[in-house]
Motif scaffolding. Structure first.
Motif, PDB file in Angstrom:
ATOM      1  N   ARG A  81      -0.920  25.075   2.798  1.00  0.00           N
ATOM      2  CA  ARG A  81       0.486  25.480   2.923  1.00  0.00           C
ATOM      3  C   ARG A  81       1.453  24.297   2.874  1.00  0.00           C
ATOM      4  O   ARG A  81       2.675  24.490   2.876  1.00  0.00           O
ATOM      5  N   LEU A  82       0.952  23.080   2.856  1.00  0.00           N
ATOM      6  CA  LEU A  82       1.858  21.916   2.793  1.00  0.00           C
ATOM      7  C   LEU A  82       2.508  21.830   1.416  1.00  0.00           C
ATOM      8  O   LEU A  82       1.909  22.233   0.420  1.00  0.00           O
ATOM      9  N   ASP A  83       3.718  21.292   1.377  1.00  0.00           N
ATOM     10  CA  ASP A  83       4.411  21.085   0.108  1.00  0.00           C
ATOM     11  C   ASP A  83       3.883  19.792  -0.509  1.00  0.00           C
ATOM     12  O   ASP A  83       4.242  18.689  -0.094  1.00  0.00           O
ATOM     13  N   LEU A  84       3.014  19.955  -1.500  1.00  0.00           N
ATOM     14  CA  LEU A  84       2.315  18.784  -2.041  1.00  0.00           C
ATOM     15  C   LEU A  84       3.226  17.866  -2.840  1.00  0.00           C
ATOM     16  O   LEU A  84       2.858  16.741  -3.166  1.00  0.00           O
ATOM     17  N   SER A  85       4.432  18.340  -3.111  1.00  0.00           N
ATOM     18  CA  SER A  85       5.335  17.430  -3.811  1.00  0.00           C
ATOM     19  C   SER A  85       6.000  16.474  -2.812  1.00  0.00           C
ATOM     20  O   SER A  85       6.658  15.525  -3.199  1.00  0.00           O
ATOM     21  N   ARG A  86       5.846  16.760  -1.543  1.00  0.00           N
ATOM     22  CA  ARG A  86       6.492  15.913  -0.532  1.00  0.00           C
ATOM     23  C   ARG A  86       5.506  15.177   0.363  1.00  0.00           C
ATOM     24  O   ARG A  86       5.766  14.069   0.813  1.00  0.00           O
ATOM     25  N   VAL A  87       4.387  15.837   0.687  1.00  0.00           N
ATOM     26  CA  VAL A  87       3.418  15.230   1.619  1.00  0.00           C
ATOM     27  C   VAL A  87       2.441  14.372   0.818  1.00  0.00           C
ATOM     28  O   VAL A  87       1.981  14.779  -0.255  1.00  0.00           O
ATOM     29  N   HIS A  88       2.148  13.185   1.338  1.00  0.00           N
ATOM     30  CA  HIS A  88       1.234  12.288   0.624  1.00  0.00           C
ATOM     31  C   HIS A  88      -0.124  12.146   1.293  1.00  0.00           C
ATOM     32  O   HIS A  88      -1.113  11.848   0.651  1.00  0.00           O
ATOM     33  N   TRP A  98       0.810  -1.217   0.000  1.00  0.00           N
ATOM     34  CA  TRP A  98       0.000   0.000   0.000  1.00  0.00           C
ATOM     35  C   TRP A  98       0.847   1.273   0.000  1.00  0.00           C
ATOM     36  O   TRP A  98       0.393   2.319  -0.456  1.00  0.00           O
ATOM     37  N   HIS A  99       2.076   1.168   0.538  1.00  0.00           N
ATOM     38  CA  HIS A  99       2.903   2.381   0.644  1.00  0.00           C
ATOM     39  C   HIS A  99       3.708   2.624  -0.626  1.00  0.00           C
ATOM     40  O   HIS A  99       4.445   3.595  -0.711  1.00  0.00           O
ATOM     41  N   ARG A 100       3.552   1.780  -1.611  1.00  0.00           N
ATOM     42  CA  ARG A 100       4.383   1.876  -2.814  1.00  0.00           C
ATOM     43  C   ARG A 100       3.885   2.921  -3.807  1.00  0.00           C
ATOM     44  O   ARG A 100       4.389   2.989  -4.922  1.00  0.00           O
ATOM     45  N   PHE A 101       2.862   3.692  -3.423  1.00  0.00           N
ATOM     46  CA  PHE A 101       2.400   4.719  -4.366  1.00  0.00           C
ATOM     47  C   PHE A 101       3.395   5.877  -4.433  1.00  0.00           C
ATOM     48  O   PHE A 101       3.289   6.750  -5.263  1.00  0.00           O
ATOM     49  N   THR A 102       4.395   5.859  -3.544  1.00  0.00           N
ATOM     50  CA  THR A 102       5.465   6.849  -3.653  1.00  0.00           C
ATOM     51  C   THR A 102       6.752   6.079  -3.922  1.00  0.00           C
ATOM     52  O   THR A 102       6.855   4.910  -3.554  1.00  0.00           O
ATOM     53  N   ASP A 103       7.726   6.746  -4.518  1.00  0.00           N
ATOM     54  CA  ASP A 103       9.003   6.073  -4.759  1.00  0.00           C
ATOM     55  C   ASP A 103       9.769   5.914  -3.463  1.00  0.00           C
ATOM     56  O   ASP A 103      10.389   4.911  -3.194  1.00  0.00           O
ATOM     57  N   GLY A 104       9.714   6.981  -2.661  1.00  0.00           N
ATOM     58  CA  GLY A 104      10.507   6.988  -1.435  1.00  0.00           C
ATOM     59  C   GLY A 104       9.623   6.771  -0.232  1.00  0.00           C
ATOM     60  O   GLY A 104       8.583   6.125  -0.323  1.00  0.00           O
ATOM     61  N   PRO A 105      10.028   7.310   0.914  1.00  0.00           N
ATOM     62  CA  PRO A 105       9.238   7.155   2.138  1.00  0.00           C
ATOM     63  C   PRO A 105       7.930   7.915   2.063  1.00  0.00           C
ATOM     64  O   PRO A 105       7.807   8.902   1.328  1.00  0.00           O
ATOM     65  N   ILE A 106       6.978   7.457   2.833  1.00  0.00           N
ATOM     66  CA  ILE A 106       5.664   8.094   2.837  1.00  0.00           C
ATOM     67  C   ILE A 106       5.658   9.183   3.918  1.00  0.00           C
ATOM     68  O   ILE A 106       6.222   8.997   4.997  1.00  0.00           O
ATOM     69  N   LEU A 107       5.044  10.318   3.600  1.00  0.00           N
ATOM     70  CA  LEU A 107       4.993  11.423   4.572  1.00  0.00           C
ATOM     71  C   LEU A 107       3.540  11.775   4.870  1.00  0.00           C
ATOM     72  O   LEU A 107       2.769  12.132   3.968  1.00  0.00           O
ATOM     73  N   ILE A 108       3.199  11.645   6.146  1.00  0.00           N
ATOM     74  CA  ILE A 108       1.852  11.985   6.622  1.00  0.00           C
ATOM     75  C   ILE A 108       2.000  13.256   7.457  1.00  0.00           C
ATOM     76  O   ILE A 108       2.808  13.283   8.388  1.00  0.00           O
ATOM     77  N   ALA A 109       1.261  14.308   7.132  1.00  0.00           N
ATOM     78  CA  ALA A 109       1.380  15.557   7.894  1.00  0.00           C
ATOM     79  C   ALA A 109       0.012  16.171   8.074  1.00  0.00           C
ATOM     80  O   ALA A 109      -0.907  15.917   7.292  1.00  0.00           O
ATOM     81  N   GLY A 110      -0.098  16.995   9.106  1.00  0.00           N
ATOM     82  CA  GLY A 110      -1.374  17.656   9.379  1.00  0.00           C
ATOM     83  C   GLY A 110      -1.491  17.860  10.877  1.00  0.00           C
ATOM     84  O   GLY A 110      -0.655  17.379  11.640  1.00  0.00           O
ATOM     85  N   PRO A 111      -2.512  18.576  11.313  1.00  0.00           N
ATOM     86  CA  PRO A 111      -2.584  18.954  12.720  1.00  0.00           C
ATOM     87  C   PRO A 111      -2.862  17.788  13.655  1.00  0.00           C
ATOM     88  O   PRO A 111      -3.462  16.794  13.248  1.00  0.00           O
ATOM     89  N   CYS A 112      -2.450  17.967  14.899  1.00  0.00           N
ATOM     90  CA  CYS A 112      -2.818  17.012  15.951  1.00  0.00           C
ATOM     91  C   CYS A 112      -4.342  16.872  15.909  1.00  0.00           C
ATOM     92  O   CYS A 112      -4.862  15.774  15.781  1.00  0.00           O
ATOM     93  N   SER A 113      -5.038  18.014  15.973  1.00  0.00           N
ATOM     94  CA  SER A 113      -6.500  17.992  15.966  1.00  0.00           C
ATOM     95  C   SER A 113      -7.053  18.915  14.895  1.00  0.00           C
ATOM     96  O   SER A 113      -6.513  20.003  14.669  1.00  0.00           O
TER      97      SER A 113
END
Ligand code: PEP
Ligand code: MN
Length: 366
Positions: A37-44, A9-24
């Motif tokens: 404001r997230l960098d969409l080229s890095r955050v998945h 499931w994590h193979r949709f990116t070439d490299g590591p998967i990045l999950i970002a967003g607020p605690c709440s």
């Protein structure tokens, strides 16, 4: 479902998967601004807590279902996948209704097999990604057990999140990473992708880079990092959240490690060093075995002379000596302390066994 089956499931990116967003999720504008404001080229994947497990009552316990609508808008606008925490069948139902892509079990859920079982039943057969955070206490079996419960309910796309473990003492970390548990997890379930949550491990904005880099040194598959458009005014976990710009900077600085290298000089040097380590390990084992044999003889001698096994002065003298010699040899106090405690305990166990055998054989009656 087999936990040893390869996960893709994590193979949709070439490299590591990045999950970002607020605690709440707090307000619609906060959720949307953070995502924009997230960098969409890095955050998945965009994360946000909708139902918040709080240590004490009276804190902000999450906005509830309405937050799922705000998250859906994030997906519409940015194309990001969505992730949230679920801790009950009702959470699962609502998250699935909103087509949330990643659902995670929080540390306070993993710790409770009843809850894990209920959530697993509610998720039965789903092809959503389900991630399991380590339990709050340093217990590998609970962590693995939670994944087994999910796999038994035919949940195919599984992963784990290392978020550290609570300690009573104040340490450098909010939650002690106990890296050896993450390594043991990897050894037990090598096919389960492991994601690092440096936000909850560190608890501080300025500690996140180091934990994240360490995770990649250990070949983790990705990161989950709490990111907020205005971290200082966040309604939960304010000290550890980054702005999207800080996240971009940290991700840019992280070095990814290769799993192996083709360079022949590298390979030869590594081979030589590993042989030396194997050799030293063999000698260490021989030395330990000799030490334990002497401990058994001491047990016999003490038994014959009816002397107690534990001799605190002797033990303190050993500790002092090894600490001093070890420091001269560049070994840390912490390492020596735990290594010698283990050796001492094994010696005591052996002496105990010898004495028990002697009393069973009636040596003392003679
Ligand atoms: C969170 O991710 O915001 C959270 C509550 O995490 P944990 O379960 O690791 O405490
Ligand atoms: Mn949090």
């Amino acid at each position: 479902m087999d936990l040893n089956r390869g996960q893709t499931w994590h193979r949709f990116t070439d490299g590591p998967i990045l999950i970002a967003g607020p605690c709440s999720a707090e307000r619609e504008a906060q959720v949307l601004e953070t995502a924009r404001r997230l960098d969409l080229s890095r955050v998945h994947v965009f994360r946000a807590g909708i139902w918040k497990p709080r240590t004490k009552p009276g804190g902000f316990e999450g906005v509830g279902e309405i937050g799922l609508r705000w998250m859906a808008r994030v997906r519409e606008e940015t194309g990001l996948r969505l992730a949230t925490e679920v801790a009950s069948p009702r959470h699962v139902e609502k998250a699935l209704e909103s087509d949330i892509d990643f659902l995670w079990l929080g540390a306070r859920t993993t710790v409770n097999p009843f809850l894990v079982q209920e959530v697993a039943e509610a998720l039965r057969g789903t092809d959503k990604v389900v991630l399991v955070k380590n339990p709050v206490n340093p217990d590998l079996a609970l962590w693995v057990g939670a994944l087994e419960r999910l796999a038994a309910r035919h949940i195919k796309n599984l992963g784990a999140i290392h978020r550290g473990f609570s300690t009573y003492e104040k340490t450098l970390y909010r939650n002690n990473p106990h890296w050896q548990i993450a390594i043991a997890f990897r050894k037990e379930l090598p096919q389960i992708p492991l994601i690092s949550d440096p936000s909850h491990i560190s608890g501080r904005r300025d500690g996140i880079y180091e934990v994240a880099q360490q995770a990649f040194n250990l070949d983790f598959e990705g990161l989950m990092i709490e990111t907020h458009c205005d971290p200082d005014h966040a309604w939960s976990d304010a000290e550890q959240q980054l702005t999207p710009e800080m996240l971009r900077d940290i991700i840019g600085r992280i070095e990814l490690r290769n799993r192996c290298a083709e360079d022949s000089l590298y390979r030869t040097a590594l081979y030589a060093m590993r042989s030396e380590i194997d050799d030293l390990d063999e000698r260490l084992l021989e030395l330990l075995s000799r030490r334990m044999k002497i401990a058994a003889d001491i047990g016999r001698l003490k038994g014959e002379n009816n002397v107690a096994i534990l001799q605190p002065e002797r033990w303190n003298a050993i500790l002092k000596r090894t600490e001093k010699q070890g420091a001269q040899l560049g070994l840390s106090d912490e390492f020596l302390d735990s290594a010698f405690k283990a050796i001492h305990q094994a010696s005591i166990d052996i002496q105990n066994r010898v004495m028990l055998e002697m009393s069973r054989d009636g040596v003392w009656e003679k």
